[in-house]
Design an enzyme around this catalytic site. Structure first.
Site, PDB file in Angstrom:
ATOM      1  CD  GLU A 180      24.209  51.897  45.962  1.00  0.00           C
ATOM      2  OE1 GLU A 180      24.571  50.778  45.884  1.00  0.00           O
ATOM      3  OE2 GLU A 180      23.172  52.089  46.504  1.00  0.00           O
ATOM      4  NE  ARG A 231      33.660  41.684  43.245  1.00  0.00           N
ATOM      5  CZ  ARG A 231      32.761  42.533  43.372  1.00  0.00           C
ATOM      6  NH1 ARG A 231      32.173  43.251  42.422  1.00  0.00           N
ATOM      7  NH2 ARG A 231      32.827  43.217  44.597  1.00  0.00           N
ATOM      8  CE  LYS A 244      29.942  49.235  48.053  1.00  0.00           C
ATOM      9  NZ  LYS A 244      29.487  50.572  47.473  1.00  0.00           N
TER      10      LYS A 244
HETATM   11  P1  ATP Z   1      30.285  45.792  46.751  1.00  0.00           P
HETATM   12  O1  ATP Z   1      30.425  44.415  46.297  1.00  0.00           O
HETATM   13  O2  ATP Z   1      31.427  45.874  47.816  1.00  0.00           O
HETATM   14  O3  ATP Z   1      29.088  46.093  47.413  1.00  0.00           O
HETATM   15  P2  ATP Z   1      29.958  47.401  44.575  1.00  0.00           P
HETATM   16  O4  ATP Z   1      30.388  46.791  43.212  1.00  0.00           O
HETATM   17  O5  ATP Z   1      28.439  47.347  44.796  1.00  0.00           O
HETATM   18  O6  ATP Z   1      30.911  46.792  45.673  1.00  0.00           O
HETATM   19  P3  ATP Z   1      30.025  50.236  44.056  1.00  0.00           P
HETATM   20  O7  ATP Z   1      30.310  51.154  44.888  1.00  0.00           O
HETATM   21  O8  ATP Z   1      29.131  49.919  42.982  1.00  0.00           O
HETATM   22  O9  ATP Z   1      30.319  48.808  45.092  1.00  0.00           O
HETATM   23  O10 ATP Z   1      31.624  49.825  43.196  1.00  0.00           O
HETATM   24  C1  ATP Z   1      32.018  51.242  42.669  1.00  0.00           C
HETATM   25  C2  ATP Z   1      32.894  50.894  41.607  1.00  0.00           C
HETATM   26  O11 ATP Z   1      34.055  50.216  42.194  1.00  0.00           O
HETATM   27  C3  ATP Z   1      32.529  50.169  40.710  1.00  0.00           C
HETATM   28  O12 ATP Z   1      32.947  50.319  39.568  1.00  0.00           O
HETATM   29  C4  ATP Z   1      32.935  48.434  40.780  1.00  0.00           C
HETATM   30  O13 ATP Z   1      32.996  47.742  39.709  1.00  0.00           O
HETATM   31  C5  ATP Z   1      34.083  48.927  41.386  1.00  0.00           C
HETATM   32  N1  ATP Z   1      34.460  47.532  42.450  1.00  0.00           N
HETATM   33  C6  ATP Z   1      33.474  47.211  43.533  1.00  0.00           C
HETATM   34  N2  ATP Z   1      34.407  46.137  43.984  1.00  0.00           N
HETATM   35  C7  ATP Z   1      35.487  45.690  43.339  1.00  0.00           C
HETATM   36  C8  ATP Z   1      36.559  44.625  43.562  1.00  0.00           C
HETATM   37  N3  ATP Z   1      36.618  43.861  44.348  1.00  0.00           N
HETATM   38  N4  ATP Z   1      37.573  44.880  42.567  1.00  0.00           N
HETATM   39  C9  ATP Z   1      37.367  45.778  41.561  1.00  0.00           C
HETATM   40  N5  ATP Z   1      36.746  46.780  41.235  1.00  0.00           N
HETATM   41  C10 ATP Z   1      35.437  46.865  42.379  1.00  0.00           C
HETATM   42 MG    MG Z   2      27.571  48.210  42.836  1.00  0.00          MG
END
Ligand code: ATP
Ligand code: MG
Length: 564
Positions: free
Chosen positions: A37, A263, A273
């Site tokens: 995102e 994760r 984020k």
């Molecule tokens: P955050 O928790 O940092 O806001 P998010 O999951 O909301 O992360 P996205 O932009 O939706 O951020 O993530 C894009 C992809 O990266 C998703 O498929 C998510 O599962 C993966 N992802 C995000 N954070 C991690 C992490 N710490 N380890 C592994 N994969 C991750």
């Molecule tokens: Mg997300």
């Protein structure tokens, strides 16, 4: 071209894919996607997902799409999109012409929603947000059905179309899936699929005032792109039945398999984020690309290489249970990679004048220094040597402690790639008593060779010529947080920021060859660590060196691993 991979590793995700290939579930296709995102910069956790999705595609001869999962207008920006594109490329991956935006699917998603309504599988609910939450029930109690649940298909179609047309206030209605308010899985209790939200979208502007929820948009975006394996993190495990339900209700031919993995959590930092935005907005760091940040932009500026990050991601692999990975492990891979590719150079961070009394004034010698001690292919360079040098303040001690193998009264040391010198005296500031300079004599016979009488010296220290060296700012970084798990504390995580995470040294001196370094060039400063000329704050002739990592390996030692 995807970077070369060893493909020796297997894991539960690859086992699932192998099984699908055997049973021909997806006609032999493997199609993954990385769906960030654009509401922040990518961090090292995202890198794990990038390496996994692109790595699997490369391994199986499949494809991996880059998709901006941009269905929530608040907080999404083009700047973030640009940064994501830049960072995934920098990591070394290529999505070809398959860059997609979920916001491009809005019309299609809307049509799917109409279809669900027509099938009696979705309804417009006019409860307030609070009531919806209230009616949802808890883990131990079933939910209550909304009084709007049995609206007719015609009424639902009419209301939903008018929602889109902007006839209602934000929050007046939502579209919900009609599933089961008594489901043990709360996600399945008539989840919201669409909401009214009058927020400007960075791509679609004000064209839409209703936006699909993640659960609705994500599975359908995957299906539209004919993804086979939709890999996501564990917190979406409970959403998988909803993912499947939506695709089944719409009878879609492309029905991807969602697979969840743990994760990445990394010690001494935060990988969310939302938290990172807090650090940026409240000025705890200088920006998303602050070299202390766990973002790819920060790591790039710090001097971490994409290869090191990819090796790290490969090494940690994927698992089904959450764990905290030691930051020292990432640093280990950074060090391993830089050890091979970084040219050696000499720099003095905290200079102390060293005068060689018996060295002729005005004389300059060119000392040949190899650029890499183990790799002659990297060549050598000439470093000027003269009567007045700078050495590191802590390479001289008036009262050397035990095991101190550097310069002190009565001692001899070798100057790296040059002569053996012998202590002769110190000059102190009359008022403060501080040592202003150290005097010594040199043994002209010892350039590059051992002394003819076979005597032993204390150790080897590095140096630069006072006259020829150039000034450099040096930034020494330490962990961003003082505790391994800042999110697991009683109070706010920002209370655990490390006040000493940055030390700036403005008196550094480096050998003259570094006058021409370019932003992003990195070196091993002998005996000190790896340093990278800052991408942002350096200027031609005015290098600013970020310390990437020290030479000390905390991880291999602690974990009992052999160093390669
Ligand atoms: P955050 O928790 O940092 O806001 P998010 O999951 O909301 O992360 P996205 O932009 O939706 O951020 O993530 C894009 C992809 O990266 C998703 O498929 C998510 O599962 C993966 N992802 C995000 N954070 C991690 C992490 N710490 N380890 C592994 N994969 C991750
Ligand atoms: Mg997300």
């Amino acid at each position: 071209m995807a970077p070369a991979q060893s493909f020796t590793q297997t894991d539960f995700i690859r086992e699932i894919i192998d099984e699908h290939l055997k049973t021909n579930r997806f006609q032999g296709r493997v199609a993954t996607r990385f769906p960030p995102e654009p509401n922040g910069y990518l961090h090292i956790g995202h890198a794990k997902s990038v390496c996994l999705n692109f790595g699997i595609a490369a391994q199986y001869g499949g494809t991996c799409n880059l998709r901006m999962d941009d269905t929530d207008p608040s907080g999404e920006t083009q700047e973030y999109v640009d940064s994501i594109i830049h960072d995934v490329k920098w990591l070394g991956f290529d999505w070809g012409d398959r860059l997609y935006y979920a916001s491009d699917y809005y019309e299609q998603l809307y049509q799917y929603a109409l279809k669900l309504i027509e099938k009696g599988k979705a309804y417009v609910c006019s409860l307030s947000a609070d009531d919806i939450r209230e009616y949802r029930g808890t883990l131990t109690e079933p939910g209550k059905e909304s009084p709007y649940r049995n609206r007719s298909v015609e009424e639902n179609l009419d209301l939903f179309k008018r929602m889109r047309a902007g006839e209602f206030e934000d929050g007046a209605h939502v579209l919900r899936a009609k599933i089961d308010m008594a489901s043990p899985n709360i996600t399945m209790r008539d989840p919201v699929l669409y909401r009214i939200k009058r927020t400007h979208h960075y791509r679609t502007g004000t064209k839409w005032c209703i936006y699909p929820m993640y659960d609705f948009a994500h599975c359908l975006s995957d299906s539209l792109e004919r993804i086979t394996h939709s890999i996501c993190t564990l917190e979406f495990e409970n959403n998988r039945p909803l993912y499947d339900w939506i695709l089944d209700q719409l009878n879609l031919e492309s029905h991807p398999q969602q697979i969840e993995f743990a994760r990445l959590n990394l010690s001494y930092t935060v990988l969310s984020k939302r938290r990172l935005i807090e650090l940026v907005q409240n000025g705890y760091v200088t920006g998303w690309d602050d070299p202390r940040m766990p973002t790819l932009a920060g790591m790039r500026r710090r001097g971490y290489t994409p290869e090191a990050i990819r090796n790290f991601c490969e090494r940690i692999g994927v698992a089904k249970n959450d764990s905290l990975v030691d930051m020292g492990l990432l640093e280990y891979f950074v060090r391993e990679d830089l050890n091979q590719r970084a040219q050696r150079a000499m720099g003095v961070l905290r200079p102390l004048r060293l005068v060689i009394d018996n060295y002729p004034e005005g004389k300059v010698e060119e000392v040949e220094c190899p650029n890499h001690p183990q790799n002659p292919d990297m060549g050598s360079r000439k470093v000027p040597f003269s009567r007045v040098l700078y050495i590191e303040q802590n390479d001289f001690h008036e009262n050397p402690p035990p095991k101190y193998n550097r310069l002190g009264p009565g001692r001899e040391v070798r100057l790296r790639y040059a002569y053996i010198i012998k202590f002769a005296g110190v000059v102190k500031d009359e008022e403060t008593g501080q040592i202003k300079e150290v005097h010594c004599t040199y043994d002209p016979e010892t350039r590059n060779g051992p002394p003819s009488d076979g005597r032993k010296v204390e150790g080897v220290i590095h140096w630069v010529s006072a006259e020829h060296s150039i000034p450099a700012e040096v930034r020494l970084y330490d962990r961003l947080f003082q505790v391994a798990d800042p999110m697991d504390q009683k109070d706010d995580f920002t209370n655990y920021l490390n006040p000493k995470s940055l030390e700036t040294l403005t008196n550094g001196r480096v050998e003259p060859a570094l006058a021409t370094v370019k932003p992003g060039d990195y070196f091993q400063f002998e005996r000190l660590g790896y340093f990278c000329n800052d991408l942002k704050d350096s200027a031609p002739g005015n290098p600013v060196f970020n310390r990437i990592v020290t030479l000390r390996d905390s991880w291999a030692k602690r974990s009992g691993q052999e160093k390669k």
